[in-house]
Design an enzyme around this catalytic site. Sequence first.
Site, PDB file in Angstrom:
ATOM      1  N   LYS A  72     -17.745   7.414-115.255  1.00 40.53           N
ATOM      2  CA  LYS A  72     -18.406   8.615-114.739  1.00 40.53           C
ATOM      3  C   LYS A  72     -19.500   8.318-113.700  1.00 40.53           C
ATOM      4  CE  LYS A  72     -17.738  11.793-118.604  1.00 40.53           C
ATOM      5  NZ  LYS A  72     -18.400  12.715-119.518  1.00 40.53           N
ATOM      6  N   ASP A 108     -19.708  19.055-117.692  1.00 41.97           N
ATOM      7  CA  ASP A 108     -20.131  18.859-119.092  1.00 41.97           C
ATOM      8  C   ASP A 108     -21.313  19.768-119.439  1.00 41.97           C
ATOM      9  OD1 ASP A 108     -18.257  16.931-119.852  1.00 41.97           O
ATOM     10  OD2 ASP A 108     -19.480  15.277-119.096  1.00 41.97           O
ATOM     11  N   ALA A 133     -30.552  10.587-124.580  1.00 37.78           N
ATOM     12  CA  ALA A 133     -30.831  10.625-123.140  1.00 37.78           C
ATOM     13  C   ALA A 133     -29.704   9.936-122.378  1.00 37.78           C
ATOM     14  CB  ALA A 133     -32.169   9.946-122.857  1.00 37.78           C
ATOM     15  N   ALA A 136     -24.225  12.858-122.188  1.00 36.80           N
ATOM     16  CA  ALA A 136     -24.141  14.236-122.686  1.00 36.80           C
ATOM     17  C   ALA A 136     -25.510  14.914-122.645  1.00 36.80           C
ATOM     18  CB  ALA A 136     -23.597  14.234-124.123  1.00 36.80           C
ATOM     19  N   TYR A 235     -17.758  16.270-132.616  1.00 38.95           N
ATOM     20  CA  TYR A 235     -16.822  17.189-133.272  1.00 38.95           C
ATOM     21  C   TYR A 235     -15.876  16.453-134.216  1.00 38.95           C
ATOM     22  CZ  TYR A 235     -14.370  15.759-129.027  1.00 38.95           C
ATOM     23  OH  TYR A 235     -13.840  15.009-128.017  1.00 38.95           O
TER      24      TYR A 235
HETATM   25  P1  NAP Z   1     -24.316   7.674-124.290  1.00 35.73           P
HETATM   26  O1  NAP Z   1     -24.327   7.924-122.815  1.00 35.73           O
HETATM   27  O2  NAP Z   1     -23.996   6.324-124.787  1.00 35.73           O
HETATM   28  O3  NAP Z   1     -25.754   8.119-124.860  1.00 35.73           O
HETATM   29  C1  NAP Z   1     -26.050   8.033-126.232  1.00 35.73           C
HETATM   30  C2  NAP Z   1     -27.530   8.385-126.469  1.00 35.73           C
HETATM   31  O4  NAP Z   1     -27.779   8.305-127.861  1.00 35.73           O
HETATM   32  C3  NAP Z   1     -28.502   7.429-125.797  1.00 35.73           C
HETATM   33  O5  NAP Z   1     -29.670   8.118-125.433  1.00 35.73           O
HETATM   34  C4  NAP Z   1     -28.791   6.430-126.915  1.00 35.73           C
HETATM   35  O6  NAP Z   1     -30.047   5.795-126.765  1.00 35.73           O
HETATM   36  C5  NAP Z   1     -28.813   7.336-128.120  1.00 35.73           C
HETATM   37  N1  NAP Z   1     -28.491   6.635-129.349  1.00 35.73           N
HETATM   38  C6  NAP Z   1     -27.407   5.846-129.576  1.00 35.73           C
HETATM   39  N2  NAP Z   1     -27.423   5.360-130.824  1.00 35.73           N
HETATM   40  C7  NAP Z   1     -28.561   5.845-131.403  1.00 35.73           C
HETATM   41  C8  NAP Z   1     -29.160   5.689-132.683  1.00 35.73           C
HETATM   42  N3  NAP Z   1     -28.587   4.918-133.649  1.00 35.73           N
HETATM   43  N4  NAP Z   1     -30.322   6.324-132.923  1.00 35.73           N
HETATM   44  C9  NAP Z   1     -30.895   7.084-131.980  1.00 35.73           C
HETATM   45  N5  NAP Z   1     -30.394   7.257-130.754  1.00 35.73           N
HETATM   46  C10 NAP Z   1     -29.235   6.658-130.459  1.00 35.73           C
HETATM   47  O7  NAP Z   1     -23.280   8.661-124.999  1.00 35.73           O
HETATM   48  P2  NAP Z   1     -22.821  10.136-124.524  1.00 35.73           P
HETATM   49  O8  NAP Z   1     -21.659  10.045-123.628  1.00 35.73           O
HETATM   50  O9  NAP Z   1     -24.024  10.868-124.059  1.00 35.73           O
HETATM   51  O10 NAP Z   1     -22.282  10.742-125.902  1.00 35.73           O
HETATM   52  C11 NAP Z   1     -23.166  11.057-126.968  1.00 35.73           C
HETATM   53  C12 NAP Z   1     -22.394  11.805-128.074  1.00 35.73           C
HETATM   54  O11 NAP Z   1     -21.948  13.049-127.543  1.00 35.73           O
HETATM   55  C13 NAP Z   1     -21.126  11.073-128.529  1.00 35.73           C
HETATM   56  O12 NAP Z   1     -20.969  11.300-129.905  1.00 35.73           O
HETATM   57  C14 NAP Z   1     -20.007  11.761-127.763  1.00 35.73           C
HETATM   58  O13 NAP Z   1     -18.779  11.700-128.431  1.00 35.73           O
HETATM   59  C15 NAP Z   1     -20.538  13.186-127.704  1.00 35.73           C
HETATM   60  N6  NAP Z   1     -20.032  13.945-126.558  1.00 35.73           N
HETATM   61  C16 NAP Z   1     -19.417  15.145-126.808  1.00 35.73           C
HETATM   62  C17 NAP Z   1     -18.943  15.898-125.749  1.00 35.73           C
HETATM   63  C18 NAP Z   1     -18.262  17.217-126.029  1.00 35.73           C
HETATM   64  O14 NAP Z   1     -17.595  17.756-125.126  1.00 35.73           O
HETATM   65  N7  NAP Z   1     -18.408  17.759-127.215  1.00 35.73           N
HETATM   66  C19 NAP Z   1     -19.096  15.453-124.418  1.00 35.73           C
HETATM   67  C20 NAP Z   1     -19.744  14.230-124.198  1.00 35.73           C
HETATM   68  C21 NAP Z   1     -20.214  13.484-125.290  1.00 35.73           C
HETATM   69  P3  NAP Z   1     -30.101   4.321-126.056  1.00 35.73           P
HETATM   70  O15 NAP Z   1     -29.293   4.428-124.787  1.00 35.73           O
HETATM   71  O16 NAP Z   1     -31.539   4.105-125.794  1.00 35.73           O
HETATM   72  O17 NAP Z   1     -29.472   3.389-127.010  1.00 35.73           O
END
Ligand code: NAP
Length: 287
Positions: A72, A108, A133, A136, A235
Amino acid sequence: MQQITGHTRFGGLIGSPVSHSISPAMHNLSFEERGIDWVYLAFDVPQDKVGETVRVFRDLNVFGFNVTMPDKQRVMEYLDEVSETAAMMGAVNTVVNHDGRLIGCNTDGYGFAQSVRERGFELAGSEITILGAGGAARSAAVQAAVDGVKKLHIVNRKTRSWKGAEELVGEICRKSSCEADLTDLEDISVLADKIGSSSLLFNATPVGMSPNEGHSPLPDKKLLHSGLTVMDAIYNPRQTELMKDAMEAGCSTFNGIYMLLWQGAEAFRLWTGQDMPVELVRERYFS
Ligand code: NAP
């Protein structure tokens, strides 16, 4: 299954992995329903082949394509233009082919906002908290600011995403009328203030996602209160630990399944200029 002819145009999804994606099913059903002679395919593209894939897509005059993890951010350098909101979100999930010019967009954030709206929550003028952060969270945060959220609290641990989160908060404050701030997940008393005055809590961390079910991203479930609507981006499972805690605390809760549906609907609209048959897609693939 629609008939593929010598006129059929194609587009699709790039990223890795992609074989689990629901996007081919939802877009192909929608093309068929709307009588559009296009087909949508999923392509597993290794990171070092993103530029080459975009060049080939351009030469083959695709109608557009979606981009998923981990491409992305990387895809942006191969496009002709990136929308202002996608640039602020720091990621492109939808590319539109406008007469040979490839324009990067991000749907998104729209998916987040629309799934919140259909639950009856009004973003404009509200105060909300977003956990995370990453991709998503950034999409939701920028869309929230665009949609008129008054106060936005972003909460993250002080690790990988912290610096990017500081920059995002600064950019939102400069470019919109939304007052954004950043809180350390471990700073419980500040976190209690932020969640206490919020009416929506959005979990955009992967904490609680299968196969690591049973964990909540919140350090203490007493932070939840009955005036809060709680949305989890996750989900799978359909009901996360955070949602269970929130229900116990009297909150209204929902997961991220329709965020996925609405980001697809907005991509469909950008490509075709028509509305996706959302209720048909919802009934067929999201129930
Ligand atoms: P990402 O870019 O990897 O970001 C994850 C975020 O969560 C980062 O800020 C990370 O902090 C934090 N994090 C990770 N592990 C953690 C923990 N154990 N404790 C506290 N904070 C934590 O992931 P993403 O793409 O944003 O996705 C996040 C979630 O949203 C996933 O579950 C994904 O499947 C879901 N999602 C859903 C949709 C939908 O359409 N429903 C769309 C996109 C994403 P650090 O970077 O500082 O580690």
